[in-house]
Design a protein around this motif. Structure first.
Motif, PDB file in Angstrom:
ATOM      1  N   ILE A  29       0.849  -1.188   0.000  1.00  0.00           N
ATOM      2  CA  ILE A  29       0.000   0.000   0.000  1.00  0.00           C
ATOM      3  C   ILE A  29       0.887   1.241   0.000  1.00  0.00           C
ATOM      4  N   LEU A  30       0.655   2.111  -0.985  1.00  0.00           N
ATOM      5  CA  LEU A  30       1.440   3.331  -1.138  1.00  0.00           C
ATOM      6  C   LEU A  30       0.506   4.536  -1.104  1.00  0.00           C
ATOM      7  N   THR A  31       0.773   5.466  -0.210  1.00  0.00           N
ATOM      8  CA  THR A  31      -0.038   6.671  -0.128  1.00  0.00           C
ATOM      9  C   THR A  31       0.734   7.923  -0.534  1.00  0.00           C
ATOM     10  N   SER A  32       1.933   7.729  -1.048  1.00  0.00           N
ATOM     11  CA  SER A  32       2.730   8.849  -1.552  1.00  0.00           C
ATOM     12  C   SER A  32       3.747   8.328  -2.554  1.00  0.00           C
ATOM     13  N   ALA A  33       3.946   9.107  -3.628  1.00  0.00           N
ATOM     14  CA  ALA A  33       4.976   8.752  -4.593  1.00  0.00           C
ATOM     15  C   ALA A  33       6.360   8.818  -3.970  1.00  0.00           C
ATOM     16  N   ASN A  34       6.516   9.549  -2.881  1.00  0.00           N
ATOM     17  CA  ASN A  34       7.820   9.645  -2.224  1.00  0.00           C
ATOM     18  C   ASN A  34       8.299   8.301  -1.682  1.00  0.00           C
ATOM     19  N   ALA A  35       7.369   7.404  -1.376  1.00  0.00           N
ATOM     20  CA  ALA A  35       7.778   6.079  -0.912  1.00  0.00           C
ATOM     21  C   ALA A  35       8.555   5.350  -1.992  1.00  0.00           C
ATOM     22  N   VAL A  36       8.224   5.604  -3.246  1.00  0.00           N
ATOM     23  CA  VAL A  36       8.945   5.017  -4.376  1.00  0.00           C
ATOM     24  C   VAL A  36      10.212   5.814  -4.660  1.00  0.00           C
ATOM     25  N   ARG A  37      10.089   7.129  -4.633  1.00  0.00           N
ATOM     26  CA  ARG A  37      11.249   7.991  -4.938  1.00  0.00           C
ATOM     27  C   ARG A  37      12.387   7.808  -3.944  1.00  0.00           C
ATOM     28  N   PHE A  38      12.052   7.534  -2.673  1.00  0.00           N
ATOM     29  CA  PHE A  38      13.065   7.464  -1.627  1.00  0.00           C
ATOM     30  C   PHE A  38      13.194   6.070  -1.022  1.00  0.00           C
ATOM     31  N   GLY A  55      -3.324   7.426  -5.568  1.00  0.00           N
ATOM     32  CA  GLY A  55      -3.709   8.294  -6.674  1.00  0.00           C
ATOM     33  C   GLY A  55      -2.867   7.999  -7.900  1.00  0.00           C
ATOM     34  N   MET A  56      -3.176   8.692  -8.994  1.00  0.00           N
ATOM     35  CA  MET A  56      -2.503   8.408 -10.260  1.00  0.00           C
ATOM     36  C   MET A  56      -1.011   8.711 -10.205  1.00  0.00           C
ATOM     37  N   ARG A  57      -0.629   9.800  -9.552  1.00  0.00           N
ATOM     38  CA  ARG A  57       0.803  10.138  -9.520  1.00  0.00           C
ATOM     39  C   ARG A  57       1.596   9.071  -8.761  1.00  0.00           C
ATOM     40  N   THR A  58       1.045   8.588  -7.659  1.00  0.00           N
ATOM     41  CA  THR A  58       1.711   7.521  -6.914  1.00  0.00           C
ATOM     42  C   THR A  58       1.743   6.243  -7.730  1.00  0.00           C
ATOM     43  N   ALA A  59       0.637   5.937  -8.408  1.00  0.00           N
ATOM     44  CA  ALA A  59       0.586   4.743  -9.258  1.00  0.00           C
ATOM     45  C   ALA A  59       1.593   4.831 -10.401  1.00  0.00           C
ATOM     46  N   GLU A  60       1.711   5.989 -11.003  1.00  0.00           N
ATOM     47  CA  GLU A  60       2.659   6.166 -12.104  1.00  0.00           C
ATOM     48  C   GLU A  60       4.094   5.973 -11.624  1.00  0.00           C
ATOM     49  N   ALA A  61       4.420   6.524 -10.457  1.00  0.00           N
ATOM     50  CA  ALA A  61       5.772   6.359  -9.912  1.00  0.00           C
ATOM     51  C   ALA A  61       6.069   4.887  -9.645  1.00  0.00           C
ATOM     52  N   ALA A  62       5.083   4.165  -9.096  1.00  0.00           N
ATOM     53  CA  ALA A  62       5.275   2.744  -8.814  1.00  0.00           C
ATOM     54  C   ALA A  62       5.403   1.940 -10.092  1.00  0.00           C
ATOM     55  N   SER A  63       4.583   2.273 -11.078  1.00  0.00           N
ATOM     56  CA  SER A  63       4.640   1.561 -12.357  1.00  0.00           C
ATOM     57  C   SER A  63       5.994   1.757 -13.036  1.00  0.00           C
ATOM     58  N   MET A  64       6.503   2.976 -13.007  1.00  0.00           N
ATOM     59  CA  MET A  64       7.810   3.263 -13.603  1.00  0.00           C
ATOM     60  C   MET A  64       8.923   2.538 -12.866  1.00  0.00           C
ATOM     61  N   ALA A  65       8.701   2.217 -11.590  1.00  0.00           N
ATOM     62  CA  ALA A  65       9.709   1.486 -10.804  1.00  0.00           C
ATOM     63  C   ALA A  65       9.571  -0.021 -10.959  1.00  0.00           C
ATOM     64  N   GLY A  66       8.643  -0.460 -11.807  1.00  0.00           N
ATOM     65  CA  GLY A  66       8.529  -1.881 -12.114  1.00  0.00           C
ATOM     66  C   GLY A  66       7.458  -2.633 -11.354  1.00  0.00           C
ATOM     67  N   PHE A  67       6.561  -1.928 -10.664  1.00  0.00           N
ATOM     68  CA  PHE A  67       5.508  -2.580  -9.899  1.00  0.00           C
ATOM     69  C   PHE A  67       4.242  -2.762 -10.744  1.00  0.00           C
ATOM     70  N   TRP A  68       3.468  -3.795 -10.383  1.00  0.00           N
ATOM     71  CA  TRP A  68       2.153  -4.001 -10.988  1.00  0.00           C
ATOM     72  C   TRP A  68       1.104  -3.315 -10.130  1.00  0.00           C
ATOM     73  N   ILE A  69       0.284  -2.497 -10.755  1.00  0.00           N
ATOM     74  CA  ILE A  69      -0.711  -1.715 -10.024  1.00  0.00           C
ATOM     75  C   ILE A  69      -2.037  -2.476 -10.008  1.00  0.00           C
ATOM     76  N   ALA A  70      -2.451  -2.884  -8.807  1.00  0.00           N
ATOM     77  CA  ALA A  70      -3.699  -3.631  -8.665  1.00  0.00           C
ATOM     78  C   ALA A  70      -4.902  -2.707  -8.535  1.00  0.00           C
ATOM     79  N   HIS A  71      -4.686  -1.531  -7.957  1.00  0.00           N
ATOM     80  CA  HIS A  71      -5.825  -0.630  -7.728  1.00  0.00           C
ATOM     81  C   HIS A  71      -5.300   0.787  -7.515  1.00  0.00           C
ATOM     82  N   VAL A  72      -6.009   1.768  -8.072  1.00  0.00           N
ATOM     83  CA  VAL A  72      -5.685   3.179  -7.872  1.00  0.00           C
ATOM     84  C   VAL A  72      -6.852   3.843  -7.157  1.00  0.00           C
ATOM     85  N   GLY A  73      -6.606   4.350  -5.964  1.00  0.00           N
ATOM     86  CA  GLY A  73      -7.651   5.020  -5.201  1.00  0.00           C
ATOM     87  C   GLY A  73      -7.876   6.433  -5.699  1.00  0.00           C
TER      88      GLY A  73
END
Length: 223
Positions: free
Chosen positions: A52-61, A78-96
């Protein structure tokens, strides 16, 4: 709108919001109240069934440890967090779309029972329901803000991306004796708007807790 929009969020989000303002034809000024830095953390994918990610910073840092978690489906706020995770190679199951609590409820409804919440130190979520572990991978610390920078908020619009930013903005404005009724606020959520307290020239709240909706709220502020 003739007023300048002052972006208070830390980098790298500050630059992203500044770019969005420019695309919307709004004058912006960067005034980060916090700076983000990475913290050491550990977690094993084998112990969890989702991330569970509630900020793109969790991926950035998140650092090198992120590579060990890529087998986990991601629930992003949200979409920005999902996009950051997707670019880092994660599969997105759900975007809140409507905040942290709704995201957690969606994960639980989909059968998640042992989620890892990778978050910042001031993350706002705890071990509860489908969240079995919270790993803190970054922190957002206050930076020095000189009095002239606060004085320059007079007649402008301050963008508030979190309750914590709202509280610090209010404290700085009061400390430097700038009258609150000289500053307008656009807040990303009702909670962020409430955290700023009263007395502001006007407060507009984003219809949804996204950067795009926050910038849209600026347009509803009359000169």
């Amino acid at each position: 709108m003739s007023r300048t929009v002052v972006v208070l969020r830390p980098e790298p989000g500050n630059a992203a919001t500044m770019a969005r303002l420019a695309r919307e034809g709004l004058a912006g000024r960067a005034l980060p109240l916090f700076a983000v830095h990475a913290l050491p953390w550990k977690a094993r994918a084998a112990d969890h069934d989702a991330l569970i990610l509630t900020s793109a910073n969790a991926v950035r840092f998140g650092g090198e440890g992120l590579a060990t978690l890529r087998t986990l489906p991601v629930y992003a706020v949200g979409m920005r967090t999902a996009e950051a995770a997707s670019m880092a190679g994660f599969w997105i199951a759900h975007v809140g779309r409507t905040g942290k609590e709704a995201l957690v409820a969606a994960a639980e409804a989909r059968g998640v029972r042992r989620a890892l919440h990778l978050a910042g130190r001031e993350h706002g979520l705890t071990v509860n329901g489908p969240i079995s572990t919270v790993a803190i991978c970054y922190a957002s610390d206050p930076v020095d803000v000189p009095a002239p920078a606060i004085d320059a908020l007079a007649g402008q619009v301050a963008l508030v991306h979190s309750p914590r930013a709202a509280e610090r903005l209010a404290a700085l404005v009061d400390a430097y004796r700038l009258a609150r009724d000289r500053v307008a606020i656009a807040a990303i959520s009702d909670a962020a708007g409430a955290a700023a307290g009263g007395g502001w020239r006007t407060v507009a709240v984003a219809r949804r807790p996204t950067d795009a909706d926050l910038v849209a709220a600026v347009h509803r502020l009359a000169d």
